[in-house]
Design an enzyme around this catalytic site. Structure first.
Site, PDB file in Angstrom:
ATOM      1  N   ASP A 227     -30.916  39.065 -41.200  1.00  0.00           N
ATOM      2  CA  ASP A 227     -31.846  40.104 -41.613  1.00  0.00           C
ATOM      3  C   ASP A 227     -31.558  41.416 -40.871  1.00  0.00           C
ATOM      4  O   ASP A 227     -31.295  41.418 -39.665  1.00  0.00           O
ATOM      5  CB  ASP A 227     -33.277  39.636 -41.301  1.00  0.00           C
ATOM      6  N   GLU A 279     -16.669  26.809 -34.390  1.00  0.00           N
ATOM      7  CA  GLU A 279     -16.668  25.570 -33.612  1.00  0.00           C
ATOM      8  C   GLU A 279     -17.197  24.387 -34.423  1.00  0.00           C
ATOM      9  O   GLU A 279     -17.022  23.238 -34.022  1.00  0.00           O
ATOM     10  CB  GLU A 279     -17.541  25.744 -32.369  1.00  0.00           C
TER      11      GLU A 279
END
Length: 575
Positions: A227, A279
């Site tokens: 956002d 990751e």
């Protein structure tokens, strides 16, 4: 006379965008936005919940989407529809529990639907623990340095630190009362006063949000829609700004100069977030809600080491004009191709007037930025529906990613006659009603043709009222109607996948430009939209889909209508 197949071989085409050879899911994705408060209420309290979303995932699966994006469901006082977060690592009890969230992710995975969640990093709620600690701490303390506290300008501190204005109206600063009971420092809030901005120059803020990312990644989310992604870093010294509160360009104040948006250092944050997501397996993604002009500058956000996607607000704001629409599509593909990123296409979301309503307004009516009310000129619903279906079919034929807002597959308009006394958007209240706010596009969905809330809630309760004529727009009413908006979306999304349009190519079909049409070839599909006032003859090709399937003149494309035509061998026209 319609164009024959032989004549089509000489159709003038201008190649613009090559086929995407990268198979990553997000480069051609269809992502469906769920606004949880308004999707489906299973516990009967009038507010949608996570269990309600889980219960209806099968319906969304029928749309052949790749993912759902959930607007905020975190603990919040809900001063701004949940975008005022008080705890980033939990579920607000009004929506359920963390166990309900885990069940939703598991059910979505069983349907091959990914779950993306909203992340609100620019600001939190005044009820967040970190901000409450900052309020009780002294000026200059480490607690206050997590936010943007400043002394007032004059000797007594009575004037705000600068002249910035809130997106929701009024000053972007609020003064606090210190522990001694005296007026003290001011804190910055680009939005409501209940939403203090974090200080992203503080490394501890960055560490905290990496913790938040990992919390949800560990729970299986496929990524984050970020956002106000362009606002995290503010210019040093917080200089005054004479432009619009949202940074929008006006004469003398271009967006690129806005001191609260688009600062260069912000990209370092997203480079680090990209490393965190890498990751994890499964191609987790970041999508920026970044109001950045121009398009080639917006493309900086989706370079290979930063965001995966960003919303294309230029496309959302495009007028009903073939020249301008073609210009925006061309600029978008050129800008994003230059950095090796897919563009995204979107027509509606929880912050703007739904496109069925926008496209039903008279041609010279200013586009509503903050909703329509009963005192305003009302849109032509039939015209808006016809244009919205045509615009949606064109959008779904474009290469790249697509975002859908819940209910647009039903052709829902805004609630433009909503009584003012039920409005909840802080924009309405902070401006004394001068700006109506976004409640009109956030009305709970109609699922059935009968009932107090048309199937949204078993008790008939609804946190915002639905328009009186929404029964015919309900999912139940449209499900078996081949001419409905729902049927159009289902068919278009299935064909989009079958013909590989999301990862496809684009070449402009020049012969249709002079006839006030937007026309392009994507793989083996010729996409045409008539934005003029007279019918246009169609090539003699098999019709895959029309926005108006009940037309009695199949060889003509009428005004406010679009179609997909199939080429058996597109190589004869587009090598």
């Amino acid at each position: 006379m319609s164009t024959t197949s032989g004549e089509l071989q000489s159709l003038r085409l201008t190649p613009l965008h090559a086929r995407d050879q990268d198979p990553k899911w997000w480069r051609s994705s269809v992502i469906y936005q769920v606004y949880p408060r308004s999707f489906r209420d299973l516990d009967g309290d009038g507010v949608g919940d996570l269990a309600g979303i889980t219960a209806e995932l099968g319906q969304l699966g029928q749309l052949d989407i790749d993912a759902i994006w959930l607007s905020p469901f975190h603990p919040s006082p809900h001063r701004d529809g949940g975008y005022d977060v008080s705890d980033y690592c939990d579920v607000d009890p009004v929506f359920g529990t963390l166990e309900d969230f885990d069940a939703l992710v598991a059910a979505a995975e069983a349907l091959s639907i990914r779950v993306i969640i909203d992340l609100v990093p620019n600001h939190c709620s005044v009820e967040h623990t970190l901000f409450r600690q900052a309020l009780t701490a002294v000026p200059g303390s480490p607690e206050r340095d997590l936010f943007i506290f400043r002394d007032g300008q004059d000797p007594s501190g009575e004037l705000p630190p600068n002249n910035w204005q809130s997106h929701f109206g009024g000053p972007a600063w609020t003064r606090v009362v210190e522990a001694d009971g005296e007026p003290g420092q001011w804190y910055l809030h680009l939005f409501d006063s209940s939403q203090p901005d974090f200080n992203w120059d503080n490394e501890l803020v960055r560490v905290e949000f990496e913790r938040v990312l990992r919390f949800w990644l560990d729970r299986g989310v496929a990524g984050f829609r970020v956002d106000v992604a362009h606002a995290l870093i503010k210019a040093r010294g917080l200089p005054d700004w004479g432009g619009r509160a949202d940074g929008g360009s006006i004469p003398g104040y271009p967006f690129t100069d806005a001191p609260m948006f688009g600062q260069p250092q912000i990209h370092d944050i997203y480079r680090r977030w990209r490393e965190v997501l890498a990751e994890y397996d499964g191609e987790r993604i970041l999508c920026a809600e970044a109001s950045v002009d121009p398009l080639d500058r917006l493309a900086d956000w989706v370079r290979p080491d930063q965001m995966h996607q960003t919303f294309n607000f230029s496309y959302l704001a495009a007028p009903w004009d073939p020249t301008e629409l073609r210009r925006i599509i061309t600029s978008s593909l050129e800008a994003f191709d230059a950095v090796g990123a897919p563009t995204t296409w979107v027509l509606s979301n929880h912050d703007v007037v739904r496109h069925t309503t926008r496209l039903g307004l008279p041609e010279n009516t200013p586009r509503p930025g903050d909703g329509l009310g009963p005192e305003d000129e009302q849109p032509d619903h039939l015209l808006g529906t016809r244009r919205a279906k045509a615009a949606s079919l064109l959008m779904l034929g474009l290469p790249g990613g697509v975002y859908l807002y819940q209910g647009e597959e039903l052709g829902l308009p805004d609630h433009t006659t909503m009584p003012h006394d039920v409005r909840q958007d802080p924009t309405y209240h902070r401006t004394g009603g001068d700006r109506l706010g976004r409640d009109g596009c956030r009305v709970p969905l109609p699922w059935t043709t009968t009932g107090g809330s048309l199937g949204f809630s078993a008790t008939g309760q609804s946190w915002l009222p639905q328009p009186s004529d929404w029964s015919e727009l309900s999912r139940q009413a449209q499900r078996e109607n081949p001419a409905s908006t729902l049927s159009l979306y289902r068919a278009a999304l299935a064909l989009r996948r079958t013909h590989g349009l999301g990862c496809g190519s684009l070449a402009w079909a020049e012969d249709f430009t002079a006839r006030n049409c937007v026309g392009f070839l994507n793989n083996d599909v010729l996409v045409l939209l008539n934005m003029g006032t007279t019918a246009v003859e169609l090539p003699d090709l098999p019709v895959l889909l029309r926005s108006d399937p009940e037309t009695d003149t199949p060889y003509l494309l009428h005004p406010e209508e679009s179609t997909w035509l199939h080429l058996d061998d597109p190589a004869t026209t587009y090598p």
